[in-house]
Design a protein around this motif. Structure first.
Motif, PDB file in Angstrom:
ATOM      1  N   THR A 144       0.847  -1.193   0.000  1.00  0.00           N
ATOM      2  CA  THR A 144       0.000   0.000   0.000  1.00  0.00           C
ATOM      3  C   THR A 144       0.882   1.242   0.000  1.00  0.00           C
ATOM      4  O   THR A 144       2.073   1.173   0.286  1.00  0.00           O
ATOM      5  N   SER A 145       0.283   2.378  -0.293  1.00  0.00           N
ATOM      6  CA  SER A 145       1.065   3.616  -0.333  1.00  0.00           C
ATOM      7  C   SER A 145       1.430   4.091   1.073  1.00  0.00           C
ATOM      8  O   SER A 145       2.397   4.821   1.251  1.00  0.00           O
ATOM      9  N   ASP A 146       0.661   3.667   2.074  1.00  0.00           N
ATOM     10  CA  ASP A 146       0.921   4.111   3.442  1.00  0.00           C
ATOM     11  C   ASP A 146       2.035   3.313   4.116  1.00  0.00           C
ATOM     12  O   ASP A 146       2.857   3.866   4.825  1.00  0.00           O
ATOM     13  N   ASN A 147       2.027   2.003   3.903  1.00  0.00           N
ATOM     14  CA  ASN A 147       2.952   1.138   4.623  1.00  0.00           C
ATOM     15  C   ASN A 147       3.454   0.057   3.680  1.00  0.00           C
ATOM     16  O   ASN A 147       2.660  -0.662   3.076  1.00  0.00           O
ATOM     17  N   LYS A 148       4.765  -0.087   3.565  1.00  0.00           N
ATOM     18  CA  LYS A 148       5.337  -1.074   2.652  1.00  0.00           C
ATOM     19  C   LYS A 148       5.115  -2.502   3.123  1.00  0.00           C
ATOM     20  O   LYS A 148       5.206  -3.439   2.346  1.00  0.00           O
TER      21      LYS A 148
END
Length: 165
Positions: free
Chosen positions: A74-78
């Motif tokens: 996701t863009s928030d958390n790899k």
């Protein structure tokens, strides 16, 4: 080396030379048996592993042009992964590796990171994405005022969740 040539030429071997020859042959036979035991052990463990894991797995095949979902961070958390897409399969590299067009670039993915997607599900995902990304006042008004649009949205989200194991 000259011991072996003496044996092959049927020359008479002295006591110590005979001992060295027999020791060398015995060592060679023990190494051969050990290697054979190791190969049998590896073969047995591979067969055992196949029996344990293959009934649970399904072999997936994609052809170029198929649309797939790709498991990406996701863009928030790899460390958090989610299925994104749909993306098109460009080519099959090996039996388990595919080249996928991500729009701005082409990347190779293992088959375990890909999920097949149908045309109906593609349209549904596009509608969901459009509803999530839109900030237009008229669309927000429709979402608030009309329950069927909200039900359609949540039904489509549920269908996507059910189609992805």
């Amino acid at each position: 080396m000259h011991i072996l040539s003496d044996v092959f030429l049927n020359k008479d071997l002295s006591g110590e030379t005979s001992f060295q020859y027999h020791y060398g042959m015995d060592l060679h036979n023990r190494i051969r048996k050990g290697r054979q035991l190791a190969q049998d052990s590896v073969r047995d463990s591979v067969d055992e592993s196949r029996l344990r894991h293959e009934p649970k797995s399904k072999l997936k095949h994609f052809v170029p042009g198929n649309e797939v979902l790709v498991l990406l961070p996701t863009s928030d958390n790899k460390l958090v992964l989610s299925y994104k897409g749909p993306y098109k399969v460009v080519e099959k590299r090996t039996s388990v590796v595919y080249l996928v067009d991500l729009g701005d670039r082409k990347c190779t993915f293992h088959v375990n990171l890909l999920r097949n997607i149908s045309v109906a599900l593609t349209l549904l995902l596009l509608v969901i994405t459009w509803l999530e990304l839109t900030t237009h006042a008229l669309v927000r008004h429709l979402l608030v005022r009309h329950h069927f649009v909200i039900r359609l949205y949540f039904l489509s989200v549920r269908l996507v969740q059910l189609s992805l194991p």
